[in-house]
Design a protein around this motif. Structure first.
Motif, mmCIF file in Angstrom:
data_model
loop_
_atom_site.group_PDB
_atom_site.id
_atom_site.type_symbol
_atom_site.label_atom_id
_atom_site.label_comp_id
_atom_site.label_asym_id
_atom_site.label_seq_id
_atom_site.Cartn_x
_atom_site.Cartn_y
_atom_site.Cartn_z
ATOM 1 N N GLU A 103 -4.190 3.679 -20.711
ATOM 2 C CA GLU A 103 -3.307 5.464 -21.349
ATOM 3 C C GLU A 103 -2.120 5.440 -20.623
ATOM 4 O OE1 GLU A 103 -6.044 7.876 -23.076
ATOM 5 O OE2 GLU A 103 -6.742 6.753 -24.013
ATOM 6 N N ARG A 104 -2.427 5.962 -19.279
ATOM 7 C CA ARG A 104 -1.408 6.154 -18.044
ATOM 8 C C ARG A 104 -1.129 5.317 -17.499
ATOM 9 N NH1 ARG A 104 -3.313 10.912 -16.221
ATOM 10 N NH2 ARG A 104 -5.620 11.893 -17.470
ATOM 11 N N ILE A 105 -1.468 3.871 -17.297
ATOM 12 C CA ILE A 105 -0.722 2.490 -16.449
ATOM 13 C C ILE A 105 -1.269 1.536 -17.443
ATOM 14 C CG2 ILE A 105 -1.087 1.395 -14.306
ATOM 15 C CD1 ILE A 105 -2.513 4.001 -13.375
ATOM 16 N N ASN A 106 0.152 0.789 -17.447
ATOM 17 C CA ASN A 106 0.084 -0.148 -17.736
ATOM 18 C C ASN A 106 0.693 -1.653 -17.226
ATOM 19 O OD1 ASN A 106 2.838 0.003 -17.838
ATOM 20 N ND2 ASN A 106 3.463 0.839 -19.394
ATOM 21 N N ARG A 107 0.693 -0.744 -15.717
ATOM 22 C CA ARG A 107 1.128 -1.993 -15.125
ATOM 23 C C ARG A 107 0.606 -1.550 -13.842
ATOM 24 N NH1 ARG A 107 6.499 -5.112 -15.105
ATOM 25 N NH2 ARG A 107 7.430 -3.094 -13.635
ATOM 26 N N ILE A 108 0.208 -2.406 -12.664
ATOM 27 C CA ILE A 108 0.217 -1.879 -11.251
ATOM 28 C C ILE A 108 0.363 -3.011 -10.442
ATOM 29 C CG2 ILE A 108 -2.005 -0.715 -12.105
ATOM 30 C CD1 ILE A 108 -3.473 -2.891 -10.312
ATOM 31 N N ARG A 109 0.529 -2.952 -9.213
ATOM 32 C CA ARG A 109 1.109 -3.482 -8.068
ATOM 33 C C ARG A 109 0.149 -3.796 -7.393
ATOM 34 N NH1 ARG A 109 5.886 -3.937 -7.351
ATOM 35 N NH2 ARG A 109 7.867 -2.560 -8.236
ATOM 36 N N TYR A 110 -0.423 -5.120 -7.242
ATOM 37 C CA TYR A 110 -1.336 -5.566 -6.432
ATOM 38 C C TYR A 110 -1.379 -6.471 -4.424
ATOM 39 C CZ TYR A 110 -6.067 -7.727 -5.434
ATOM 40 O OH TYR A 110 -7.594 -7.915 -5.029
ATOM 41 N N VAL A 111 -1.373 -5.343 -3.839
ATOM 42 C CA VAL A 111 -0.891 -6.066 -2.276
ATOM 43 C C VAL A 111 -1.968 -7.143 -1.417
ATOM 44 C CG1 VAL A 111 0.579 -5.650 -0.120
ATOM 45 C CG2 VAL A 111 1.112 -4.877 -2.822
ATOM 46 N N SER A 112 -1.985 -7.918 -1.086
ATOM 47 C CA SER A 112 -2.976 -8.538 -0.656
ATOM 48 C C SER A 112 -2.315 -9.612 0.855
ATOM 49 C CB SER A 112 -3.866 -9.171 -1.334
ATOM 50 O OG SER A 112 -3.940 -10.297 -2.260
ATOM 51 N N PHE A 113 -3.701 -9.481 1.883
ATOM 52 C CA PHE A 113 -3.879 -10.230 2.798
ATOM 53 C C PHE A 113 -4.780 -11.208 2.608
ATOM 54 C CE2 PHE A 113 -4.884 -11.311 7.396
ATOM 55 C CZ PHE A 113 -4.278 -12.382 7.165
ATOM 56 N N SER A 114 -3.948 -13.346 2.302
ATOM 57 C CA SER A 114 -4.946 -14.010 2.540
ATOM 58 C C SER A 114 -6.383 -13.992 1.704
ATOM 59 C CB SER A 114 -6.287 -13.956 4.369
ATOM 60 O OG SER A 114 -6.661 -14.496 4.596
ATOM 61 N N ALA A 115 -7.499 -13.429 2.064
ATOM 62 C CA ALA A 115 -8.140 -13.446 1.107
ATOM 63 C C ALA A 115 -8.611 -11.985 0.173
ATOM 64 C CB ALA A 115 -9.487 -13.707 1.522
ATOM 65 N N GLY A 116 -7.579 -11.433 0.231
ATOM 66 C CA GLY A 116 -7.485 -9.897 -0.013
ATOM 67 C C GLY A 116 -7.396 -10.083 -1.861
ATOM 68 N N ILE A 117 -6.873 -11.583 -2.201
ATOM 69 C CA ILE A 117 -6.941 -11.737 -3.889
ATOM 70 C C ILE A 117 -8.130 -12.006 -4.716
ATOM 71 C CG2 ILE A 117 -6.308 -14.420 -3.265
ATOM 72 C CD1 ILE A 117 -4.297 -11.799 -5.986
ATOM 73 N N TYR A 118 -9.029 -11.577 -3.705
ATOM 74 C CA TYR A 118 -10.682 -12.407 -4.007
ATOM 75 C C TYR A 118 -11.134 -10.947 -5.478
ATOM 76 C CZ TYR A 118 -10.673 -16.974 -2.588
ATOM 77 O OH TYR A 118 -10.906 -18.751 -2.151
ATOM 78 N N PRO A 119 -11.160 -10.061 -5.094
ATOM 79 C CA PRO A 119 -11.386 -9.115 -5.831
ATOM 80 C C PRO A 119 -11.433 -8.450 -7.125
ATOM 81 C CG PRO A 119 -10.926 -8.109 -3.483
ATOM 82 C CD PRO A 119 -10.862 -9.386 -3.288
ATOM 83 N N LEU A 120 -9.734 -9.589 -7.112
ATOM 84 C CA LEU A 120 -8.862 -9.325 -8.593
ATOM 85 C C LEU A 120 -9.267 -10.682 -10.066
ATOM 86 C CD1 LEU A 120 -7.124 -9.302 -10.782
ATOM 87 C CD2 LEU A 120 -5.023 -9.775 -9.321
ATOM 88 N N ILE A 121 -10.044 -12.178 -8.737
ATOM 89 C CA ILE A 121 -10.233 -13.268 -9.409
ATOM 90 C C ILE A 121 -11.513 -13.467 -9.666
ATOM 91 C CG2 ILE A 121 -10.934 -15.483 -8.855
ATOM 92 C CD1 ILE A 121 -8.661 -15.221 -6.860
ATOM 93 N N ARG A 122 -12.377 -12.339 -8.697
ATOM 94 C CA ARG A 122 -14.099 -11.644 -9.645
ATOM 95 C C ARG A 122 -14.277 -11.587 -10.892
ATOM 96 N NH1 ARG A 122 -16.587 -9.576 -4.883
ATOM 97 N NH2 ARG A 122 -17.970 -8.724 -6.417
ATOM 98 N N ALA A 123 -12.822 -10.194 -10.855
ATOM 99 C CA ALA A 123 -12.773 -9.347 -12.022
ATOM 100 C C ALA A 123 -12.659 -10.236 -13.305
ATOM 101 C CB ALA A 123 -11.450 -8.521 -11.610
ATOM 102 N N VAL A 124 -10.904 -10.348 -12.979
ATOM 103 C CA VAL A 124 -11.017 -12.046 -14.257
ATOM 104 C C VAL A 124 -12.174 -12.556 -14.652
ATOM 105 C CG1 VAL A 124 -9.291 -13.746 -14.880
ATOM 106 C CG2 VAL A 124 -8.704 -11.438 -13.633
ATOM 107 N N CYS A 125 -12.673 -13.184 -14.022
ATOM 108 C CA CYS A 125 -13.688 -14.521 -14.247
ATOM 109 C C CYS A 125 -15.271 -13.498 -14.805
ATOM 110 C CB CYS A 125 -14.452 -14.938 -12.626
ATOM 111 S SG CYS A 125 -12.999 -16.238 -12.224
ATOM 112 N N ALA A 126 -15.259 -12.575 -14.318
ATOM 113 C CA ALA A 126 -16.256 -11.390 -15.191
ATOM 114 C C ALA A 126 -15.871 -10.418 -16.590
ATOM 115 C CB ALA A 126 -16.713 -10.495 -14.252
ATOM 116 N N GLY A 127 -14.367 -10.936 -16.567
ATOM 117 C CA GLY A 127 -14.157 -10.193 -17.495
ATOM 118 C C GLY A 127 -14.411 -8.279 -17.066
#
Length: 296
Positions: free
Chosen positions: A160-184
């Protein structure tokens, strides 16, 4: 492919950050274990801004422009509309990309950077499947990080407050997002990704996951010289994303760990230090371009 591939020229980014940026750092307990977490934000949006203007020191040799604060509770009327989640690489700390965090906060962002859980038994390996398995427990859960942010700032992060965020990561820092997507359990807002030297080929079958993820824009910043044994070639990453949303910024210089601020070591030569600074300046130039036109 050529319209998605940008080879940057030697660009000098504007790295000066004004003193209206605050930084908070502390160890918090996430999922039952201590986690090093840092938050950057506009100083004017804090309920109790620090009285003493003391610049923040990162590591042992880098002095930042942000003002250190012991509390990051937002003013009651503050609505966080610009939010960035910043994740370092495997066993990385929350200050690894502080130069980018300060730039974002200067532009009105609240930035949350969470260190990777340091487990001495998890070591990089040339076996991609082994690395992927180790990363399953290397970071806190996505939702746990967001809840901690809300508890500290007093602001609930919702679509309701945010409809889009920035996600900045180095190397394996993308994995939290991947895990969140996989876990729903990924939030409903869209993600604008800036991935520096991403360690993605360590896991098989990511193409479908990433193409179906709530991702609006992907900026891949990589180097022709990066020969990290686990992660593969820069052009291979284009096959993991929706090509219509993806731009690859291919740097001419930079090894894998040149993308982050490491403590300066005595064995560093002047040429090596300049080399690292060139890579960081290129990353700032990419971020500057993404922020152009955004209101502070």
């Amino acid at each position: 492919m050529l319209d998605m591939l940008i080879t940057p020229r030697q660009t000098t980014a504007k790295t000066n950050t004004s003193t209206d940026v605050a930084m908070f750092n502390n160890l918090v307990t996430l999922e039952g274990r201590p986690t090093n977490m840092a938050i950057w934000c506009p100083l004017s949006e804090l309920a109790n801004p620090p009285e003493r203007q003391q610049s923040a020191r990162y590591y042992l040799s880098h002095m930042g422009s942000a003002v250190k604060t012991r509390c990051v509770e937002a003013k009651p009327d503050v609505e966080i509309k610009k939010f960035c989640l910043m994740l370092p690489g495997f066993n990385g700390g929350p200050f690894d990309c502080f130069h980018l965090a300060e730039k974002l906060a200067q532009q009105g962002y609240w930035v949350l950077s969470v260190g990777c859980y340091i487990n001495p038994n998890l070591k990089p390996s040339e076996d991609p499947d082994k690395v992927a398995f180790a990363l399953a427990d290397a970071y806190p859960e996505y939702n746990a990080m967001l809840r901690a942010f809300s508890l500290l700032t007093g602001v609930a992060l919702s679509d309701e407050r945010i409809n889009r965020i920035r996600y900045v990561s180095f190397s394996a820092g993308i994995y939290p997002l991947i895990r969140a997507v996989c876990a729903g359990n990924c939030p409903n807002w869209q993600h604008d990704l800036m991935l520096m030297a991403p360690g993605l080929s360590a896991t098989r079958g990511l193409s479908g996951t990433l193409r179906n993820a709530p991702i609006t824009d992907i900026q891949l910043v990589h180097s022709e010289q990066d020969r990290h044994p686990t992660y593969g070639s820069p052009l291979a990453y284009l096959n993991m994303f929706d090509r219509n949303k993806t731009t690859l910024h291919l740097l001419q210089e930079g090894e894998h760990y040149d993308f982050i601020h490491l403590p300066r070591k005595t064995r560093h030569t002047e040429a090596q230090s300049q080399h690292e600074q060139t890579v960081k300046s290129e990353c700032l130039a990419v971020l500057d371009a993404l922020l152009q036109g955004e209101k502070p």
